[in-house]
Write a protein that holds these residues in place. Structure first.
Motif, mmCIF file in Angstrom:
data_model
loop_
_atom_site.group_PDB
_atom_site.id
_atom_site.type_symbol
_atom_site.label_atom_id
_atom_site.label_comp_id
_atom_site.label_asym_id
_atom_site.label_seq_id
_atom_site.Cartn_x
_atom_site.Cartn_y
_atom_site.Cartn_z
ATOM 1 N N HIS A 1 -54.725 36.477 -32.812
ATOM 2 C CA HIS A 1 -56.512 36.483 -32.764
ATOM 3 C C HIS A 1 -56.118 37.061 -34.948
ATOM 4 C CE1 HIS A 1 -60.639 37.792 -33.861
ATOM 5 N NE2 HIS A 1 -60.570 36.037 -33.484
ATOM 6 N N LYS A 2 -55.429 38.499 -34.830
ATOM 7 C CA LYS A 2 -55.553 39.475 -36.017
ATOM 8 C C LYS A 2 -55.168 38.408 -37.430
ATOM 9 C CE LYS A 2 -55.228 43.934 -37.313
ATOM 10 N NZ LYS A 2 -55.641 44.667 -37.309
ATOM 11 N N LYS A 3 -54.191 37.696 -36.975
ATOM 12 C CA LYS A 3 -53.116 37.026 -38.308
ATOM 13 C C LYS A 3 -54.125 35.965 -38.436
ATOM 14 C CE LYS A 3 -48.380 37.453 -36.626
ATOM 15 N NZ LYS A 3 -46.885 36.859 -36.406
ATOM 16 N N PHE A 4 -54.725 35.318 -37.572
ATOM 17 C CA PHE A 4 -55.233 34.004 -38.025
ATOM 18 C C PHE A 4 -56.324 34.512 -38.372
ATOM 19 C CE2 PHE A 4 -58.787 31.248 -36.451
ATOM 20 C CZ PHE A 4 -57.900 29.838 -36.840
ATOM 21 N N ALA A 5 -57.205 35.451 -38.641
ATOM 22 C CA ALA A 5 -58.185 36.284 -39.423
ATOM 23 C C ALA A 5 -57.531 36.404 -40.501
ATOM 24 C CB ALA A 5 -58.947 37.153 -37.727
ATOM 25 N N HIS A 6 -56.416 37.162 -41.192
ATOM 26 C CA HIS A 6 -56.012 37.055 -42.031
ATOM 27 C C HIS A 6 -55.772 36.134 -42.660
ATOM 28 C CE1 HIS A 6 -54.230 39.218 -44.536
ATOM 29 N NE2 HIS A 6 -53.035 38.498 -44.682
ATOM 30 N N TYR A 7 -55.347 34.970 -42.691
ATOM 31 C CA TYR A 7 -55.327 33.309 -42.949
ATOM 32 C C TYR A 7 -56.429 32.578 -43.164
ATOM 33 C CZ TYR A 7 -50.055 33.805 -41.147
ATOM 34 O OH TYR A 7 -48.180 34.251 -40.441
ATOM 35 N N MET A 8 -56.997 32.743 -42.623
ATOM 36 C CA MET A 8 -58.913 32.494 -42.872
ATOM 37 C C MET A 8 -58.907 32.533 -43.653
ATOM 38 S SD MET A 8 -58.516 29.429 -40.686
ATOM 39 C CE MET A 8 -60.428 29.229 -40.110
ATOM 40 N N THR A 9 -58.990 33.793 -43.745
ATOM 41 C CA THR A 9 -60.029 34.815 -44.625
ATOM 42 C C THR A 9 -58.793 35.255 -46.100
ATOM 43 O OG1 THR A 9 -59.700 36.922 -43.773
ATOM 44 C CG2 THR A 9 -61.393 35.569 -43.093
ATOM 45 N N GLY A 10 -57.998 35.655 -45.521
ATOM 46 C CA GLY A 10 -57.075 36.454 -46.494
ATOM 47 C C GLY A 10 -57.706 38.350 -46.453
ATOM 48 N N ARG A 11 -57.930 38.452 -45.751
ATOM 49 C CA ARG A 11 -58.236 39.638 -45.685
ATOM 50 C C ARG A 11 -58.275 40.508 -44.224
ATOM 51 N NH1 ARG A 11 -64.531 40.327 -45.737
ATOM 52 N NH2 ARG A 11 -65.469 38.804 -45.121
ATOM 53 N N GLU A 12 -58.250 41.880 -44.528
ATOM 54 C CA GLU A 12 -57.847 42.095 -42.992
ATOM 55 C C GLU A 12 -59.868 42.484 -42.134
ATOM 56 O OE1 GLU A 12 -55.554 42.721 -40.963
ATOM 57 O OE2 GLU A 12 -54.413 42.562 -42.491
ATOM 58 N N VAL A 13 -59.870 40.900 -40.999
ATOM 59 C CA VAL A 13 -60.414 41.616 -40.112
ATOM 60 C C VAL A 13 -60.525 42.148 -38.904
ATOM 61 C CG1 VAL A 13 -62.838 39.699 -39.457
ATOM 62 C CG2 VAL A 13 -61.789 38.938 -41.335
ATOM 63 N N ASP A 14 -61.775 43.062 -38.829
ATOM 64 C CA ASP A 14 -61.453 43.406 -38.059
ATOM 65 C C ASP A 14 -62.338 43.127 -37.075
ATOM 66 O OD1 ASP A 14 -60.237 46.065 -37.660
ATOM 67 O OD2 ASP A 14 -62.247 47.071 -38.475
ATOM 68 N N ASP A 15 -61.684 43.153 -35.576
ATOM 69 C CA ASP A 15 -62.424 42.574 -34.475
ATOM 70 C C ASP A 15 -62.267 43.059 -32.884
ATOM 71 O OD1 ASP A 15 -60.005 42.173 -33.337
ATOM 72 O OD2 ASP A 15 -59.649 40.268 -32.580
ATOM 73 N N VAL A 16 -62.408 44.755 -33.124
ATOM 74 C CA VAL A 16 -62.981 46.008 -32.435
ATOM 75 C C VAL A 16 -63.698 45.935 -31.939
ATOM 76 C CG1 VAL A 16 -60.628 46.777 -32.931
ATOM 77 C CG2 VAL A 16 -62.984 47.128 -34.379
ATOM 78 N N ARG A 17 -64.624 45.859 -30.732
ATOM 79 C CA ARG A 17 -66.134 46.316 -31.167
ATOM 80 C C ARG A 17 -66.780 47.179 -31.288
ATOM 81 N NH1 ARG A 17 -69.413 45.773 -26.674
ATOM 82 N NH2 ARG A 17 -70.208 47.770 -25.904
ATOM 83 N N LEU B 1 -46.221 27.423 -36.049
ATOM 84 C CA LEU B 1 -46.298 26.909 -34.264
ATOM 85 C C LEU B 1 -47.196 27.731 -33.903
ATOM 86 C CD1 LEU B 1 -42.121 26.545 -33.526
ATOM 87 C CD2 LEU B 1 -44.156 24.685 -34.065
ATOM 88 N N PRO B 2 -47.868 27.546 -33.314
ATOM 89 C CA PRO B 2 -49.330 28.131 -32.407
ATOM 90 C C PRO B 2 -48.647 29.910 -31.880
ATOM 91 C CG PRO B 2 -49.155 25.902 -31.508
ATOM 92 C CD PRO B 2 -48.274 26.017 -32.735
ATOM 93 N N GLU B 3 -47.181 29.722 -31.167
ATOM 94 C CA GLU B 3 -46.743 30.765 -30.018
ATOM 95 C C GLU B 3 -46.442 32.207 -31.751
ATOM 96 O OE1 GLU B 3 -45.822 27.175 -29.066
ATOM 97 O OE2 GLU B 3 -44.727 27.154 -29.890
ATOM 98 N N GLU B 4 -46.193 31.530 -32.689
ATOM 99 C CA GLU B 4 -46.036 32.522 -33.694
ATOM 100 C C GLU B 4 -47.460 33.055 -34.193
ATOM 101 O OE1 GLU B 4 -44.485 30.978 -36.647
ATOM 102 O OE2 GLU B 4 -42.130 30.586 -34.875
ATOM 103 N N LEU B 5 -48.931 33.201 -33.663
ATOM 104 C CA LEU B 5 -50.154 33.617 -34.009
ATOM 105 C C LEU B 5 -51.436 33.711 -33.018
ATOM 106 C CD1 LEU B 5 -51.500 32.502 -35.928
ATOM 107 C CD2 LEU B 5 -52.380 30.864 -35.504
#
Lengths: 503, 333
Positions: A231-247, A225-229
């Motif tokens: 940005h960080k998790k989404f990127a992780h699920y999509m790419t399988g790696r930790e993607v930094d979205d910090v500025r 469910l989207p409630e459990e998602l």
């Protein structure tokens, strides 16, 4: 108990030994809005094609409306109420709205003759289903992208539709059109029609979906469910790696001005544009479609002659009468639509990389120095991590993110002082996007002045030192990303709030 | 009304009217019974060819083989009939020519359906094959005596118009009815059958046509068969009206015919155009070719005028297309 429209179990499908789908399970319930997300090449399209009967799975079963199918044909899928809205909408631009709506229906009825009165009745019925107001006699080619999409949606509803699959439906839409599309989707849902919404944008998954499924490398990663998602998790699920979205850390001080624009005007597009770009900074330029952002980029690349104003490159006044002038002054431009403007898709990766600097490798007699060409190609493929086995493969064999790297390589090879990028990560998946952002930061640190034109708000806030907002060809605001939230920037762009104009 | 004002057909019609009035004013001979009949007569062969060219262009292809196809079909038929000393009715020549036209059209159709090569290249190839067979294998020479029924058909007329001042007469050939019949049938096919709408759909977007459920390959194949038949009919009419079979008489006509069709508003990129426009475009070219002599314009200036007309005419449609694109851009922005 909610009825299930379609459920697939342990689905696998290989192409030439490569597993495009590997044991995927998916269930879509009646009246549900289900998002299917995944990077380019994750198997999304293959899954859609299996559900709509275009591909036959190697293993697994499909249950459509309670009937089990080992193999599903396109006709069985359509009869079962599955409709796909392709990215190109599958329309006839040369024909009227009425004909576009009625033709498929009449064909499926096996009719041989055309009864224009019946065509009109069918068309009226179709647009009434989603309350879509359009001139039935207008040519579809003259409609806006959003209206074309509505034509495709209303056409899909003519059948006894239970599930509509929309393949990245928001790609070419403006924000307002996306909102309108979401209203249509909610309306369809209220009538019990399930929607499988294919996307790779997190915002959309949050906004519209009730459940989502993410696949990666042909495998199901998660259905939830989207409630459990977040940005960080989404990127992780999509790419399988930790993607930094910090500025990105922005430099305290920047270098000399590399580009000074003063009072620039272009009839009907730009008015009195003044700004300075320094060496070592990433400057964001944003605005709605039609605000003049693309015109500004093309003017700086010498494509449009200016009506008024001055342009100085490294303190020297220049006249940009054409692309050659721009290149000679160290300006490079990565266009918005890399497929039609930036790349020769059929030609090799290597050819695409060296095309803008061919003069460098050519002897006075016009012969090509192939050793130097090869070393240049190797350098860029390595530097930009272009994922290819052989640089002599055609560019269209690469994914979107890698194609964008080739465009970048082509212009970086000219050693520009000023790099202008229009929509640098449009259609690029999350992993490549963050790589491209890293490359840009490195280039800026190396002393290049970079202009990023984008309407991707998180991207602008993450990568830019300053952001200029354009509206109707004028600079209406300059913001500091450090002190601006996504909401504020979005409001400034749409004109919902106005800031003090300080440039 | 707005739609009429925006259509290419309307502007071609205006140009036809304007040119007619100018010629009438300069010569006083344009709106005479015999001149109008002459023009109608001259319309028959290019008109039939234009109908075929229009159908192919709408499907997104382009056919340059029709004059060669017509020549081969008619030459083979005439050769055969003359050699057996045929003295029967005109129906057999028509039947043979229609069958040959269909076969040669099917040849074009097979290639365009199964090879992913631009139709221009394919039909350039088949055009050479057709004229090669005619000139090489059939060893073509001029056949100056036709079977009697063919000769009679060529001379048969509906009525004779006489110019009251000069006393010149012109007869309206029976073959004009064939042009009318073919135009009516093709109008119906293109507008009221799924086959015709399929041709438009393929010209608009072939991938969409396949997904919509059109049998694209079958439609393309039969399209070329139909076009082959129409071209062969035109060839037979030209031969009977000349009273002799001149094997190379038609060759080279393709450029003028395609120009007429494009002038009439048929997009060279496929998908758009109407039969009305095609007939008006052909009429315009025929008037310029036939009637400029009335105002004393020498032949070589006729060619100049035709060329200018083609450039201006196609230029106007190009500008319209550009306007439409700009509008589209503004709309989507």
């Amino acid at each position: 108990m909610v009825e299930t429209v379609i459920s697939v179990r342990d689905l696998s499908k290989s192409f030439a030994g490569v597993k495009a789908l590997d044991g995927v399970n998916l269930e879509i319930r009646a009246g549900e809005i289900h998002c299917l997300a995944g990077e380019n090449g994750s198997g999304k399209s293959t899954l859609i094609k299996v559900i709509s009967g275009v591909y036959q799975p190697d293993e697994g079963t499909i249950e459509l409306n309670g009937t089990r199918h080992d193999k599903l044909t396109p006709i069985e899928a359509i009869r079962g109420g599955v409709q796909v809205i392709y990215q190109d909408f599958s329309i006839f631009p040369n024909l009227s709205v009425m004909e576009n709506l009625a033709l498929n229906h009449e064909l499926s009825q096996g009719r041989k003759l055309v009864n224009w009165r019946r065509f009109r009745t069918i068309a009226k019925e179709a647009i009434a289903k989603i309350n879509f107001h359009v001139d039935l006699d207008a040519r579809v080619g003259d409609l806006s992208v959003a209206d074309k999409q509505l034509v495709a949606i209303s056409r899909a509803l003519l059948h006894d539709t239970k599930l509509i699959i929309m393949d990245e439906p928001t790609t070419a839409l403006t924000n307002r059109e996306v909102e309108a599309l979401f209203r249509v989707i909610l309306d369809l849902k209220s009538r019990g029609i399930a929607i499988l919404f294919v996307s790779h944008k997190l915002g959309e998954v949050f906004e519209i979906s009730e459940r989502f499924t993410i696949i990666r490398n042909g495998k199901l990663v998660v259905t939830s469910l989207p409630e459990e998602l977040d940005h960080k998790k989404f990127a992780h699920y999509m790419t399988g790696r930790e993607v930094d979205d910090v500025r990105f850390e922005q430099p305290e001080t920047v270098g000399e001005p590399v580009l000074e624009v003063e009072g620039l005007g272009l009839e009907g597009a730009l008015e009195d544009i003044t700004f300075t770009l320094h060496a070592g900074e990433v400057l964001g330029i944003t605005g709605l479609l039609g605000s003049g952002r693309t015109e500004l980029a093309l003017t700086l690349f010498g494509l449009f002659p200016t009506d008024s104003g001055k342009i100085r490159v490294k303190g020297r006044a220049v006249r940009l009468g054409g692309i050659r002038d721009a290149i000679a002054n160290g300006i490079a431009y990565v266009p918005e639509d890399r497929l039609t403007e930036g790349l020769m898709l059929e030609r090799s990766i290597a050819d695409n990389i060296v095309v803008a600097e061919l003069d460098e490798f050519t002897s006075p007699l016009g012969m090509m120095d192939s050793t130097r060409r090869q070393s240049e190609v190797d350098r860029w493929v390595a530097d930009l991590k272009i994922a290819t086995a052989n640089a002599e493969n055609p560019v269209n064999t690469l994914s979107g993110g890698n194609q964008q790297r080739v465009v970048l390589a082509k212009w970086l090879a000219t050693n520009p002082d000023i790099l202008i990028l229009n929509g640098p990560t449009v259609g690029v998946d999350i992993g490549s996007k963050s790589d491209i952002h890293l490359i840009l930061q490195d280039l800026a640190r190396g002393g290049m002045g970079i202009i990023v034109i984008s309407d991707d708000i998180p991207e602008l806030l993450q990568t830019c030192r300053r952001i200029l907002i354009l509206d109707e060809g004028r600079v209406t605001a300059e913001v500091d990303p450090d002190t601006t939230t996504e909401q504020e920037l979005s409001d400034l762009i749409t004109g919902a709030i106005t800031a003090g104009v300080g440039v | 009304m707005k739609r009429i004002l925006r259509s290419t057909e309307f502007y071609v019609f205006l140009v036809v009217v304007a040119i007619s009035i100018i010629i009438q004013a300069r010569s006083g001979q344009f709106f005479t019974a015999n001149n109008l009949v002459d023009i109608a007569n001259a319309m028959v062969v290019p008109g039939l060819f234009a109908i075929g060219a229009y159908m192919v262009l709408v499907s997104g292809g382009i056919d340059v083989s029709f004059p060669a196809l017509a020549s081969l079909a008619v030459y083979a038929a005439t050769r055969f009939l003359v050699d057996i000393g045929y003295e029967g009715s005109i129906l057999l020549p028509f039947a043979i020519v229609i069958v040959l036209g269909a076969l040669l059209g099917a040849f074009n159709g097979l290639f365009t359906t199964f090879l992913v090569i631009p139709t221009l290249i394919i039909t350039l190839g088949t055009a050479n094959v057709f004229s090669g067979i005619m000139q090489g294998a059939l060893n073509s020479v001029q056949i100056s005596t036709l079977p009697p029924s063919m000769n009679a058909f060529g001379r048969a007329n509906l009525f004779v118009a006489t110019n009251p001042t000069s006393g010149l007469t012109s007869s309206m050939p029976v073959s004009f009815l064939i042009l009318v019949a073919v135009a009516v049938i093709i109008f119906f096919v293109m507008k009221f059958t799924m086959f015709g709408r399929g041709i438009y759909a393929i010209g608009g977007d072939e991938a969409s046509a396949i997904r919509a459920g059109f049998k694209v390959k079958a439609i393309k194949f039969w399209l070329y068969v139909v076009v082959g038949v129409i071209a062969a009919l035109a060839g037979l009419i030209r031969t009977t009206s000349m009273g002799q079979m001149h094997p190379t008489n038609l060759l080279g006509m393709e450029i003028m015919v395609i120009a007429a069709v494009v002038l009439g508003g048929v997009a060279i990129t496929g998908g758009t155009g109407s039969l009305t426009g095609v007939m008006l475009g052909t009429l315009l070219i025929v008037i310029v070719q036939n009637s400029m002599i009335l105002v004393g314009v020498p032949t070589y200036w006729q060619r100049f005028a035709l060329g200018t007309l083609i450039i201006v005419g196609t230029g106007v449609s190009a500008v319209q297309l550009m306007r439409r694109r700009t509008r589209q851009r503004l709309v989507s922005a």
